[in-house]
Design a protein around this motif. Structure first.
Motif, PDB file in Angstrom:
ATOM      1  N   UNK A 330       0.826  -1.194   0.000  1.00 35.13           N
ATOM      2  CA  UNK A 330       0.000   0.000   0.000  1.00 35.13           C
ATOM      3  C   UNK A 330       0.871   1.259   0.000  1.00 35.13           C
ATOM      4  N   UNK A 331       0.332   2.352  -0.539  1.00 34.03           N
ATOM      5  CA  UNK A 331       1.072   3.605  -0.605  1.00 34.03           C
ATOM      6  C   UNK A 331       0.319   4.703   0.132  1.00 34.03           C
ATOM      7  N   UNK A 332       1.046   5.444   0.975  1.00 30.29           N
ATOM      8  CA  UNK A 332       0.452   6.514   1.762  1.00 30.29           C
ATOM      9  C   UNK A 332       0.997   7.851   1.271  1.00 30.29           C
ATOM     10  N   UNK A 333       0.108   8.816   1.104  1.00 27.36           N
ATOM     11  CA  UNK A 333       0.463  10.161   0.667  1.00 27.36           C
ATOM     12  C   UNK A 333       0.061  11.163   1.744  1.00 27.36           C
ATOM     13  N   UNK A 334       0.971  12.092   2.050  1.00 24.89           N
ATOM     14  CA  UNK A 334       0.719  13.121   3.056  1.00 24.89           C
ATOM     15  C   UNK A 334       0.698  14.497   2.399  1.00 24.89           C
ATOM     16  N   UNK A 335      -0.044  15.403   3.002  1.00 22.61           N
ATOM     17  CA  UNK A 335       0.044  16.813   2.644  1.00 22.61           C
ATOM     18  C   UNK A 335       0.381  17.597   3.893  1.00 22.61           C
ATOM     19  N   UNK A 336       1.013  18.758   3.692  1.00 23.13           N
ATOM     20  CA  UNK A 336       1.442  19.580   4.812  1.00 23.13           C
ATOM     21  C   UNK A 336       2.952  19.572   4.924  1.00 23.13           C
ATOM     22  N   UNK A 337       3.537  20.707   5.311  1.00 20.43           N
ATOM     23  CA  UNK A 337       4.994  20.828   5.396  1.00 20.43           C
ATOM     24  C   UNK A 337       5.493  20.667   6.834  1.00 20.43           C
ATOM     25  N   UNK A 338       5.092  21.574   7.719  1.00 19.46           N
ATOM     26  CA  UNK A 338       5.560  21.508   9.100  1.00 19.46           C
ATOM     27  C   UNK A 338       4.907  20.359   9.858  1.00 19.46           C
ATOM     28  N   UNK A 339       3.655  20.079   9.523  1.00 18.70           N
ATOM     29  CA  UNK A 339       2.934  18.984  10.157  1.00 18.70           C
ATOM     30  C   UNK A 339       2.047  18.320   9.118  1.00 18.70           C
ATOM     31  N   UNK A 340       1.649  17.094   9.393  1.00 19.01           N
ATOM     32  CA  UNK A 340       0.806  16.361   8.456  1.00 19.01           C
ATOM     33  C   UNK A 340      -0.630  16.853   8.586  1.00 19.01           C
ATOM     34  N   UNK A 341      -1.182  17.301   7.471  1.00 19.08           N
ATOM     35  CA  UNK A 341      -2.541  17.831   7.467  1.00 19.08           C
ATOM     36  C   UNK A 341      -3.559  16.794   7.001  1.00 19.08           C
ATOM     37  N   UNK A 342      -3.241  16.084   5.931  1.00 21.78           N
ATOM     38  CA  UNK A 342      -4.145  15.042   5.449  1.00 21.78           C
ATOM     39  C   UNK A 342      -3.338  13.810   5.073  1.00 21.78           C
ATOM     40  N   UNK A 343      -4.006  12.682   5.130  1.00 18.88           N
ATOM     41  CA  UNK A 343      -3.397  11.405   4.779  1.00 18.88           C
ATOM     42  C   UNK A 343      -4.341  10.681   3.825  1.00 18.88           C
ATOM     43  N   UNK A 344      -3.800  10.161   2.724  1.00 17.71           N
ATOM     44  CA  UNK A 344      -4.590   9.304   1.845  1.00 17.71           C
ATOM     45  C   UNK A 344      -3.803   8.034   1.589  1.00 17.71           C
ATOM     46  N   UNK A 345      -4.513   6.950   1.319  1.00 18.31           N
ATOM     47  CA  UNK A 345      -3.851   5.660   1.133  1.00 18.31           C
ATOM     48  C   UNK A 345      -4.392   4.977  -0.107  1.00 18.31           C
ATOM     49  N   UNK A 346      -3.483   4.433  -0.884  1.00 18.79           N
ATOM     50  CA  UNK A 346      -3.822   3.620  -2.056  1.00 18.79           C
ATOM     51  C   UNK A 346      -3.566   2.172  -1.671  1.00 18.79           C
ATOM     52  N   UNK A 347      -4.637   1.409  -1.514  1.00 24.08           N
ATOM     53  CA  UNK A 347      -4.531   0.033  -1.038  1.00 24.08           C
ATOM     54  C   UNK A 347      -4.244  -0.975  -2.140  1.00 24.08           C
ATOM     55  N   UNK A 348      -4.250  -0.543  -3.395  1.00 25.37           N
ATOM     56  CA  UNK A 348      -4.193  -1.494  -4.497  1.00 25.37           C
ATOM     57  C   UNK A 348      -2.951  -1.362  -5.368  1.00 25.37           C
ATOM     58  N   UNK A 349      -1.836  -0.922  -4.792  1.00 23.77           N
ATOM     59  CA  UNK A 349      -0.605  -0.832  -5.582  1.00 23.77           C
ATOM     60  C   UNK A 349      -0.202  -2.208  -6.096  1.00 23.77           C
ATOM     61  N   UNK A 350      -0.209  -3.182  -5.177  1.00 28.07           N
ATOM     62  CA  UNK A 350       0.140  -4.552  -5.570  1.00 28.07           C
ATOM     63  C   UNK A 350      -0.362  -5.507  -4.506  1.00 28.07           C
ATOM     64  N   UNK A 351      -0.673  -6.732  -4.940  1.00 29.78           N
ATOM     65  CA  UNK A 351      -1.094  -7.762  -3.983  1.00 29.78           C
ATOM     66  C   UNK A 351      -0.378  -9.060  -4.285  1.00 29.78           C
ATOM     67  N   UNK A 352       0.408  -9.524  -3.307  1.00 28.14           N
ATOM     68  CA  UNK A 352       1.092 -10.801  -3.405  1.00 28.14           C
ATOM     69  C   UNK A 352       0.094 -11.923  -3.126  1.00 28.14           C
ATOM     70  N   UNK A 353       0.454 -13.137  -3.511  1.00 22.87           N
ATOM     71  CA  UNK A 353      -0.454 -14.273  -3.370  1.00 22.87           C
ATOM     72  C   UNK A 353      -0.596 -14.764  -1.930  1.00 22.87           C
ATOM     73  N   UNK A 354       0.172 -14.215  -1.012  1.00 27.03           N
ATOM     74  CA  UNK A 354       0.084 -14.609   0.389  1.00 27.03           C
ATOM     75  C   UNK A 354       0.622 -13.500   1.265  1.00 27.03           C
ATOM     76  N   UNK A 355       0.815 -13.793   2.556  1.00 29.15           N
ATOM     77  CA  UNK A 355       1.262 -12.780   3.496  1.00 29.15           C
ATOM     78  C   UNK A 355       2.658 -12.260   3.201  1.00 29.15           C
ATOM     79  N   UNK A 356       2.866 -10.977   3.441  1.00 21.72           N
ATOM     80  CA  UNK A 356       4.158 -10.319   3.253  1.00 21.72           C
ATOM     81  C   UNK A 356       4.673  -9.873   4.620  1.00 21.72           C
ATOM     82  N   UNK A 357       5.984 -10.017   4.826  1.00 19.86           N
ATOM     83  CA  UNK A 357       6.567  -9.747   6.138  1.00 19.86           C
ATOM     84  C   UNK A 357       7.354  -8.438   6.149  1.00 19.86           C
ATOM     85  N   UNK A 358       8.493  -8.384   5.470  1.00 19.32           N
ATOM     86  CA  UNK A 358       9.327  -7.181   5.490  1.00 19.32           C
ATOM     87  C   UNK A 358       9.254  -6.483   4.141  1.00 19.32           C
TER      88      UNK A 358
END
Length: 385
Positions: A330-358
């Motif tokens: 998943x990919x997270x995008x932030x807005x704001x310079x001194x502090x984080x104002x908004x957060x959005x997440x893209x959950x569909x960048x890629x999906x492996x066939x099973x659990x991912x660890x590191x």
């Protein structure tokens, strides 16, 4: 964009359970195996010369792959070093790994593992933070930096979960280590326990005097090592790009049956896990709320900032994290310079066939990730239909 949402509140029950799917992702992204058929690789770390070191959870072995970014990576047959005996009950094992910032000069390699004791007094069950010196492809001179870290049950049954175990160096040159609550929430609020905390150490294993709870009269007491508290089972963490004074520490956190989290960890702050067993946004005085919450159980694991140039510009500088239950990257995008104002997440960048660890950055500008059977890299091609 499909799979993308703005901050709202969106979790890990059991890590290292069963999760099987078909790999899939947005047009352009696909996975490429580096080495498969491994004994549950957990943590990865790239050396300055390009070699890839990794831990095997069950075997207790630190192993190395030469030329991992090439078309012909070579897994060396002999381990760099074997730790143990290792307790592999439940979520235990040889877990975290980090290379010293001066690895090219000193060869220092650090690991965190679950020690299977032989005797309750002379050699008890415990977690250990160890350092070895790597010469060529062999490790030697093991040193226990913290030798009596708490473990759940002193047996191959009982409480064997919430061990944490991620190890990494910060921009300040200090060594950071997460330890879960060991399935006992009261540990997380107890400054007399290492459990349920983010720890901060000097590379020699001593506690920095500028730690928020440092006690000069008790420099080896747990509180002297504590950087932040109130964590349940923060599986991994990473630092944002930039100098020491501006880098932020981001960590994945596993909730109970709901409310998996993404947190910004700051010195002396309390992240709210306590005997009430409530995670997610609490708006309680004295507690810091997460910046992202998943109401469903995803079991977030590896996390890293993408700093390469092999993917399109929209991905550069973004925070990526993955999970065990669904195998998403998943990919997270932030807005704001001194502090984080908004957060959005893209959950569909890629999906492996099973659990991912590191999840980690390779020297070739690609993201690498581990699964129970192997190590893979995430590649992008514009011509993928």
């Amino acid at each position: 964009m499909k799979g993308k949402r703005s901050i709202g509140i969106f979790t890990a029950v059991l890590l290292f359970g069963s999760a099987l799917f078909a790999s899939s992702g947005r047009a352009g992204f696909s996975e490429e195996p580096v080495v498969t058929g491994l004994g549950f690789p957990v943590s990865i770390a790239f050396a300055p010369d390009g070699r890839l070191f990794f831990t095997e959870r069950f075997s207790g072995r630190v192993r190395v792959i030469e030329e991992p970014a090439s078309g012909q990576p070579r897994l060396l047959p002999d381990p760099v070093y074997t730790f143990g005996p290792v307790s592999t009950f439940f979520e235990r094992g040889l877990l975290g790994l980090a290379l010293d910032p001066d690895f090219q000069k000193n060869g220092y390699l650090y690991v965190y593992y679950s020690h299977r004791g032989r005797d309750s007094k002379a050699d008890p069950y415990r977690h250990r933070l160890m350092r070895i010196t790597v010469l060529g492809d062999r490790g030697e001179a093991p040193v226990a930096l913290l030798d009596s870290l708490p473990i759940g049950s002193a047996a191959e049954f009982g409480a064997g979960n919430h061990n944490g175990g991620s190890v990494a160096f910060g921009r300040d040159g200090k060594l950071y280590l997460t330890i879960g609550d060991l399935a006992s929430p009261r540990n997380s609020q107890d400054l007399g326990s290492f459990a349920g905390k983010m720890l901060r150490l000097n590379p020699d294993g001593t506690a920095p005097t500028d730690n928020p709870f440092y006690d000069p009269k008790r420099p080896t007491a747990p509180r002297s090592y504590v950087y932040a508290l109130g964590l349940r089972n923060s599986f991994d963490f990473t630092f944002s790009p930039g100098p020491a004074g501006t880098a932020r520490l981001f960590a994945t956190e596993n909730g109970p049956a709901t409310n998996d989290e993404l947190n910004i960890i700051e010195a002396g702050k309390n992240y709210g896990w306590d005997e009430n067993r409530v995670s997610g946004t609490r708006k309680k005085p004295g507690y810091v709320d997460p910046i992202l919450v998943y109401h469903r159980t995803i079991a977030p694991t590896g996390i890293v900032f993408y700093t390469g140039t092999r993917y399109p510009g929209v991905y550069r500088g973004k925070l990526f994290f993955t999970d065990w239950n669904e195998g998403h990257i998943r990919m997270v995008t932030f807005t704001g310079k001194e502090s984080i104002e908004t957060v959005s997440v893209d959950d569909e960048v890629f999906r492996h066939r099973g659990g991912v660890v590191d999840l980690g950055m390779g020297p070739d500008g690609l993201l690498y990730f581990t699964t129970p059977d192997g190590i893979y890299r995430l590649i992008y091609r514009d011509d993928v239909p």
